[in-house]
Design an enzyme around this catalytic site. Sequence first.
Site, mmCIF file in Angstrom:
data_model
loop_
_atom_site.group_PDB
_atom_site.id
_atom_site.type_symbol
_atom_site.label_atom_id
_atom_site.label_comp_id
_atom_site.label_asym_id
_atom_site.label_seq_id
_atom_site.Cartn_x
_atom_site.Cartn_y
_atom_site.Cartn_z
ATOM 1 C CG HIS A 1 13.369 1.231 0.255
ATOM 2 N ND1 HIS A 1 12.977 1.949 1.271
ATOM 3 C CD2 HIS A 1 12.351 0.739 -0.518
ATOM 4 C CE1 HIS A 1 11.585 1.438 1.561
ATOM 5 N NE2 HIS A 1 11.302 0.828 0.177
ATOM 6 N N GLY B 1 0.801 -1.194 0.059
ATOM 7 C CA GLY B 1 -0.039 -0.051 -0.100
ATOM 8 C C GLY B 1 0.922 1.198 0.173
ATOM 9 N N GLY B 2 0.230 2.420 -0.251
ATOM 10 C CA GLY B 2 0.994 3.691 -0.440
ATOM 11 C C GLY B 2 1.360 4.110 -1.802
ATOM 12 C CD GLN B 3 0.014 8.700 -2.657
ATOM 13 O OE1 GLN B 3 0.581 9.607 -3.215
ATOM 14 N NE2 GLN B 3 -0.865 9.149 -1.453
ATOM 15 N N GLY C 1 6.673 -3.830 4.759
ATOM 16 C CA GLY C 1 6.912 -3.418 6.288
ATOM 17 C C GLY C 1 7.293 -1.836 6.319
ATOM 18 C CB CYS D 1 4.102 8.777 1.426
ATOM 19 S SG CYS D 1 5.222 7.805 2.092
#
Length: 232
Positions: free
Chosen positions: A87, A81-83, A170, A188
């Site tokens: 990383h 999930g998310g936008q 995660g 995000c």
Amino acid sequence: MVSEPLTDPSSSIGWAVSSGLTPYLEAVTAMEARAEAIAAGTADEVIWLVEHPPIYTAGTSAKSDDLVDAGRFPVFKTGRGGQYTYHGPGQRVAYVMLDLRRRGGRDVRQFVTALENWLIAALAQFNVQGEVRPDRIGVWVTRKSPAAPPREEKIAALGIRLRRWVSFHGVALNVEPDLSHFGGIVPCGIREHGVTSLVDLGIPVTMADADHALRTAFESAFGPTHDAPPLL
């Protein structure tokens, strides 16, 4: 924010830490395979800590306009999930593979709250006050200065997926990443606030220090852990 610990007193959770930089696609493949095995009852739950080379990932709600510089780093679509998020080295990514059927019921909101509280408790070990906001995901800190108005910055991101009530993907905690790397995306989808890290806040924290804090806080929320081999 307080939630009931999602503990299972009958089991200890594997805690695996990879050294060096772990390629993203290989990590996702290994993580998904492990989550399937957990759901099938043929593998144990595990938390897998990694660092990735510099990349951008697009969650299921990502908007194309939020990818500001598509050529800067590799971009991967992901099922979490998310936008968009970043990383890279200096950021601790913790892939969380837990069976929610064994941890207090099938309550996604409760699980997300428990992950948020885990990160907040880890930050508290460095005297950093992490906070959550009802209108935006992640963990935030408020920076105060006598010469400027307070400003909120994101220090940790969350993005999970559940399959057969087993979690994967995660959280990501900014320990000492290159914060300029976030400039290739709108993290995000939030344009009004920036990002920070423990070191950016003036706290001389190593990755080992962060890992210790994460493990201690995790055990308080989810139960005991034991050393386990990395998935790759």
